[in-house]
Design a protein around this motif. Sequence first.
Motif, PDB file in Angstrom:
ATOM      1  N   VAL A 393       0.192   2.724  -8.625  1.00 56.17           N
ATOM      2  CA  VAL A 393       1.046   2.464  -7.463  1.00 56.17           C
ATOM      3  C   VAL A 393       0.504   3.213  -6.257  1.00 56.17           C
ATOM      4  O   VAL A 393       0.567   4.446  -6.191  1.00 56.17           O
ATOM      5  N   ARG A 394       0.001   2.449  -5.301  1.00 56.51           N
ATOM      6  CA  ARG A 394      -0.465   3.002  -4.034  1.00 56.51           C
ATOM      7  C   ARG A 394       0.609   2.768  -2.970  1.00 56.51           C
ATOM      8  O   ARG A 394       1.429   1.862  -3.106  1.00 56.51           O
ATOM      9  N   PRO A 395       0.578   3.540  -1.913  1.00 54.39           N
ATOM     10  CA  PRO A 395       1.575   3.323  -0.852  1.00 54.39           C
ATOM     11  C   PRO A 395       1.433   1.936  -0.233  1.00 54.39           C
ATOM     12  O   PRO A 395       0.338   1.381  -0.149  1.00 54.39           O
ATOM     13  N   GLY A 396       2.553   1.377   0.183  1.00 60.22           N
ATOM     14  CA  GLY A 396       2.525   0.073   0.827  1.00 60.22           C
ATOM     15  C   GLY A 396       3.910  -0.358   1.241  1.00 60.22           C
ATOM     16  O   GLY A 396       4.925   0.180   0.766  1.00 60.22           O
ATOM     17  N   PRO A 397       3.990  -1.347   2.135  1.00 62.55           N
ATOM     18  CA  PRO A 397       5.292  -1.822   2.599  1.00 62.55           C
ATOM     19  C   PRO A 397       6.143  -2.338   1.443  1.00 62.55           C
ATOM     20  O   PRO A 397       5.671  -3.093   0.592  1.00 62.55           O
ATOM     21  N   GLY A 398       7.376  -1.905   1.407  1.00 63.43           N
ATOM     22  CA  GLY A 398       8.309  -2.374   0.393  1.00 63.43           C
ATOM     23  C   GLY A 398       8.186  -1.705  -0.954  1.00 63.43           C
ATOM     24  O   GLY A 398       8.965  -2.003  -1.865  1.00 63.43           O
ATOM     25  N   ILE A 399       7.230  -0.810  -1.114  1.00 70.55           N
ATOM     26  CA  ILE A 399       7.035  -0.126  -2.404  1.00 70.55           C
ATOM     27  C   ILE A 399       7.839   1.172  -2.386  1.00 70.55           C
ATOM     28  O   ILE A 399       7.665   1.996  -1.474  1.00 70.55           O
ATOM     29  N   PRO A 400       8.729   1.383  -3.341  1.00 72.08           N
ATOM     30  CA  PRO A 400       9.550   2.605  -3.345  1.00 72.08           C
ATOM     31  C   PRO A 400       8.679   3.866  -3.259  1.00 72.08           C
ATOM     32  O   PRO A 400       7.752   4.051  -4.041  1.00 72.08           O
ATOM     33  N   GLU A 401       9.010   4.712  -2.311  1.00 73.71           N
ATOM     34  CA  GLU A 401       8.158   5.862  -2.002  1.00 73.71           C
ATOM     35  C   GLU A 401       8.065   6.839  -3.169  1.00 73.71           C
ATOM     36  O   GLU A 401       7.054   7.540  -3.317  1.00 73.71           O
ATOM     37  N   GLN A 402       9.102   6.894  -4.002  1.00 72.37           N
ATOM     38  CA  GLN A 402       9.067   7.863  -5.104  1.00 72.37           C
ATOM     39  C   GLN A 402       7.967   7.557  -6.129  1.00 72.37           C
ATOM     40  O   GLN A 402       7.619   8.412  -6.938  1.00 72.37           O
ATOM     41  N   PHE A 403       7.410   6.328  -6.074  1.00 73.38           N
ATOM     42  CA  PHE A 403       6.356   5.957  -7.013  1.00 73.38           C
ATOM     43  C   PHE A 403       4.950   6.036  -6.409  1.00 73.38           C
ATOM     44  O   PHE A 403       3.976   5.802  -7.112  1.00 73.38           O
ATOM     45  N   TRP A 404       4.848   6.331  -5.135  1.00 75.68           N
ATOM     46  CA  TRP A 404       3.546   6.332  -4.472  1.00 75.68           C
ATOM     47  C   TRP A 404       2.567   7.302  -5.155  1.00 75.68           C
ATOM     48  O   TRP A 404       2.946   8.350  -5.676  1.00 75.68           O
ATOM     49  N   HIS A 405       1.300   6.932  -5.083  1.00 77.35           N
ATOM     50  CA  HIS A 405       0.190   7.785  -5.568  1.00 77.35           C
ATOM     51  C   HIS A 405       0.314   8.108  -7.055  1.00 77.35           C
ATOM     52  O   HIS A 405      -0.124   9.180  -7.509  1.00 77.35           O
ATOM     53  N   THR A 406       0.866   7.183  -7.814  1.00 77.12           N
ATOM     54  CA  THR A 406       1.043   7.414  -9.249  1.00 77.12           C
ATOM     55  C   THR A 406       0.189   6.434 -10.042  1.00 77.12           C
ATOM     56  O   THR A 406       0.327   5.218  -9.893  1.00 77.12           O
ATOM     57  N   GLY A 407      -0.688   6.975 -10.862  1.00 75.16           N
ATOM     58  CA  GLY A 407      -1.492   6.161 -11.769  1.00 75.16           C
ATOM     59  C   GLY A 407      -1.263   6.607 -13.198  1.00 75.16           C
ATOM     60  O   GLY A 407      -1.359   7.813 -13.502  1.00 75.16           O
ATOM     61  N   ILE A 408      -0.948   5.658 -14.082  1.00 72.56           N
ATOM     62  CA  ILE A 408      -0.653   5.973 -15.482  1.00 72.56           C
ATOM     63  C   ILE A 408      -1.382   4.967 -16.362  1.00 72.56           C
ATOM     64  O   ILE A 408      -1.317   3.759 -16.129  1.00 72.56           O
ATOM     65  N   ARG A 409      -2.081   5.462 -17.354  1.00 68.17           N
ATOM     66  CA  ARG A 409      -2.684   4.612 -18.378  1.00 68.17           C
ATOM     67  C   ARG A 409      -2.532   5.302 -19.722  1.00 68.17           C
ATOM     68  O   ARG A 409      -2.663   6.536 -19.814  1.00 68.17           O
ATOM     69  N   ILE A 410      -2.252   4.525 -20.745  1.00 70.08           N
ATOM     70  CA  ILE A 410      -2.139   5.043 -22.115  1.00 70.08           C
ATOM     71  C   ILE A 410      -3.050   4.178 -22.975  1.00 70.08           C
ATOM     72  O   ILE A 410      -2.853   2.967 -23.059  1.00 70.08           O
ATOM     73  N   GLU A 411      -4.033   4.802 -23.606  1.00 68.14           N
ATOM     74  CA  GLU A 411      -5.058   4.048 -24.333  1.00 68.14           C
ATOM     75  C   GLU A 411      -5.272   4.641 -25.719  1.00 68.14           C
ATOM     76  O   GLU A 411      -5.435   5.857 -25.860  1.00 68.14           O
TER      77      GLU A 411
END
Length: 443
Positions: A393-411
């Motif tokens: 989740v990168r910053p952008g219009p309409g994207i909830p700010e609490q999720f910005w700059h979050t990257g998650i992967r489970i492998e």
Amino acid sequence: MNFAARRARLCAQMQPGGVAIVPTAPTAARNSDTDYPYRHDSYFYYLTGFTEPDSVLALVAAGPAGPAQAVLFCRPKNLEREIWDGFRHGPDGARAAFGFDAAHPIEELDAEMVRLLTDAPAAYYALGHSAALDTQMRAWLSGVRALGRSGARAPAEAHDLLPLLDEMRLFKDDGEQALMLRAAAISAQAHERAMRATRAGMFEYQLEAELLHEFRSNGAQFPAYTPIVAAGANACVLHYNANNAQLRDGDLVLIDAGCEFDSYAADITRTYPVSGRFSAPQRQLYELVLAAQAAALAAVAPGRPYSDIHDAATGVLAQGMLDLGLLDKAHFGTAENAIAERAHQQFYMHGTGHWLGLDVHDTGAYRDGAAPGKPSRALAPGMVLTVEPGIYVRPGPGIPEQFWHTGIRIEDDVLVTPGGHRVLSDGAAKTVAGIEQLMRGAR
């Protein structure tokens, strides 16, 4: 592992009397008189078990001229060079130790290949994959044609050898499975070591050092690939490997790393909080990715199409994106609609896995046929693959700010078994409770 049996299986798929040529990897200069650490070619190793550079395997399928032959070309025995560079088997030692029918010094390769290719009906090699090998093949065929006055004939056909080997390598035997289980276990230990070591103020490269220490101290020869240690917004860069940023309290850290043990790769990703505790928004996204992986793992079973894995993960992720406000629920309505419009790809833009083996992105077709429209192939026992959903989740219009700059992967690394599947890498904590408990115990 029975390398001779693999050679026999390959020869059985060739034209009678056909000749296959498989070189190992060349050495690569790093700078001045220093080479990069040497790593053999995976196809060559799969058929030989031989790890020395400057080597070539020639296989002659049984035919009118005689039985099948496996011929190795390698560096000659040289006691003076061994003082500087280490042990060499030499042709005689290699033949005895690895079960070849014949072995010759690498300096005799050109003359012997002309002899082996003379009157052979077909040549098998990696067509178009190596300019050096293509050049050598032209020279050897020219040498055969030069003997034409005596009735010698060059092979009338040339076949790409790699599709035959790719299909063989896709199915791991018991020995390969044991090595991959060991590689996964070491890599899982390394991920948990990194979790325990994590503190705000550290640098990503310090966590990388923890991984490498665990790999090597447990006998792994190399990382299977350059480790990704990505803190904060860096986790939204899929192939990030600068590994030089400082960890901050409140960040997540995404580590994608696996070792290579006796030539076989592991590939594990874990994402966890620098502080040792997930924030509420981080937990929401993390639980979504974990649920997507659980759905994808449930699709790993013999007879299931490979594509079911990605479809299962994508369905869960798309629904979660709608529920969390990452995608406009009023516009799309359903996860199916969002997927049809590829809206989910803003936050999940990669596949859910790949084959794993001698190479971290291992060989083998994903479809029944080469054309894009062909159906996904069915899973079968002995296949090993990764299952790795994520969200970025990168910053952008309409994207909830609490999720910005979050990257998650489970492998995780997964073996297809007759009854379903086995997760080889389950030694690394991945539930929210498991990660937080592990990190709390280290503080």
